[in-house]
Design a protein around this motif. Structure first.
Motif, PDB file in Angstrom:
ATOM      1  N   SER A  21      -6.011   4.087   4.847  1.00 51.73           N
ATOM      2  CA  SER A  21      -6.654   3.793   3.555  1.00 51.73           C
ATOM      3  C   SER A  21      -6.596   4.987   2.608  1.00 51.73           C
ATOM      4  N   ARG A  22      -6.215   6.150   3.153  1.00 52.04           N
ATOM      5  CA  ARG A  22      -6.158   7.360   2.321  1.00 52.04           C
ATOM      6  C   ARG A  22      -4.735   7.933   2.264  1.00 52.04           C
ATOM      7  N   LEU A  23      -3.774   7.039   2.351  1.00 54.99           N
ATOM      8  CA  LEU A  23      -2.373   7.467   2.337  1.00 54.99           C
ATOM      9  C   LEU A  23      -2.017   8.240   1.072  1.00 54.99           C
ATOM     10  N   ARG A  24      -2.583   7.858  -0.056  1.00 52.00           N
ATOM     11  CA  ARG A  24      -2.255   8.549  -1.301  1.00 52.00           C
ATOM     12  C   ARG A  24      -2.654  10.020  -1.226  1.00 52.00           C
ATOM     13  N   GLU A  25      -3.828  10.277  -0.663  1.00 53.06           N
ATOM     14  CA  GLU A  25      -4.269  11.660  -0.512  1.00 53.06           C
ATOM     15  C   GLU A  25      -3.359  12.423   0.444  1.00 53.06           C
ATOM     16  N   THR A  27      -0.209  11.805   1.375  1.00 54.41           N
ATOM     17  CA  THR A  27       1.154  12.033   0.894  1.00 54.41           C
ATOM     18  C   THR A  27       1.193  13.037  -0.252  1.00 54.41           C
ATOM     19  N   SER A  28       0.080  13.182  -0.972  1.00 57.22           N
ATOM     20  CA  SER A  28       0.054  14.193  -2.029  1.00 57.22           C
ATOM     21  C   SER A  28       0.160  15.594  -1.448  1.00 57.22           C
ATOM     22  N   ARG A  55       3.643   0.232   6.540  1.00 57.12           N
ATOM     23  CA  ARG A  55       2.920   0.910   5.458  1.00 57.12           C
ATOM     24  C   ARG A  55       3.341   2.367   5.307  1.00 57.12           C
ATOM     25  N   ARG A  58       7.991   3.845   3.799  1.00 57.09           N
ATOM     26  CA  ARG A  58       8.402   4.221   2.436  1.00 57.09           C
ATOM     27  C   ARG A  58       8.457   5.736   2.263  1.00 57.09           C
ATOM     28  N   TYR A  59       7.813   6.478   3.188  1.00 55.83           N
ATOM     29  CA  TYR A  59       7.777   7.939   3.086  1.00 55.83           C
ATOM     30  C   TYR A  59       8.825   8.602   3.977  1.00 55.83           C
TER      31      TYR A  59
END
Length: 255
Positions: A21-25, A27-28, A55, A58-59
């Motif tokens: 749920s915190r993938l954005r954090e 990957t930043s 999920r 993509r990275y």
């Protein structure tokens, strides 16, 4: 900036849904100036790929780029995470064919820690292109200075050699292993055991009977338990397979 202490706790507790749920954090952190934060993010993505690859895949390209990071710690973890992602995403190498060349270059990295991680990755990703990767690993055994990595290389070769064609095994893998044994390398004893195992596997892959006289002889030797005699006749079988029309059809089956 991501609160790494919270994310670390979640990782330690196995709270993978929370991490997802915190993938954005997470990957930043891949672009963070601090190599420890980049390393952490790469590690987490590798772990998460085993939970929900759809999920995380993509990275993959970002992890691929980090295998050339200035930090050896980041590079080492990147290769291991790359392996986990590729194991769980069947089309990873097809989608990013440069993966195989990156592994090849990684085998020459000056850092033993990185090279160790590269072999770890090659053993797992190499199944997508076993003959190409197996050849690189074999040729690297002699040039590798670290004993521990030599053992890892041989372990990877042992695994991938079971995925290659009979012709490649006979013409490439076995001769190189024989050279390692003859040169009394520090891992010669282990190489000899692997060589014997692969010879036995090769003989068992030979068709039971009926292709040519050499096949009959090998079949008899194997059933009699005389693997050395069977192996001595294998070179004759290869010649027969190359020059006999009926046997060529059998060679395609063997491959």
């Amino acid at each position: 900036m991501a609160r790494q202490d919270e994310l670390t706790k979640m990782l330690e507790e196995g709270d993978y849904e929370g991490l997802l749920s915190r993938l954005r954090e997470i990957t930043s952190m891949l672009k963070d100036e601090d190599p420890e934060r980049r390393k952490f993010a790469v590690q987490v993505l590798g772990e998460l790929s085993e939970v929900d690859i759809n999920r995380v895949k993509r990275y993959y390209s970002k992890i691929l780029r980090l295998t050339e990071d200035p930090s050896e710690e980041v590079k080492a973890v990147a290769f291991r995470s790359l392996a986990k992602m590729a194991e769980n995403w069947e089309r990873a190498v097809e989608r990013y064919p440069e993966t195989i060349d990156i592994l090849r270059r990684g085998l020459l990295d000056p850092s033993p820690k990185v090279r160790s991680s590269v072999v770890y990755a090659a053993e797992r990703i190499g199944e997508r292109d076993p003959e190409r990767v197996c050849r690189w690993l074999l040729l690297r055994i002699e040039g590798e200075k670290e004993v521990g990595i030599k053992h890892l290389l041989l372990k990877a070769v042992r695994k991938l050699a079971r995925k290659v064609s009979v012709a490649f095994l006979f013409n490439s893998v076995l001769p190189i292993l024989e050279t390692v044994v003859m040169r009394r390398d520090i891992i010669s004893s282990e190489a000899r055991r692997v060589l014997q195992e692969l010879r036995s596997d090769l003989l068992r892959k030979v068709p039971a009977a009926g292709v040519c006289a050499e096949v009959d002889r090998i079949d008899y030797a194997v059933r009699s338990g005389d693997l050395e005699e069977g192996f001595r006749n294998l070179d004759k079988l290869i010649v027969a397979l190359e020059h006999n029309v009926a046997a060529e059809r059998a060679l395609r089956v063997l491959k």
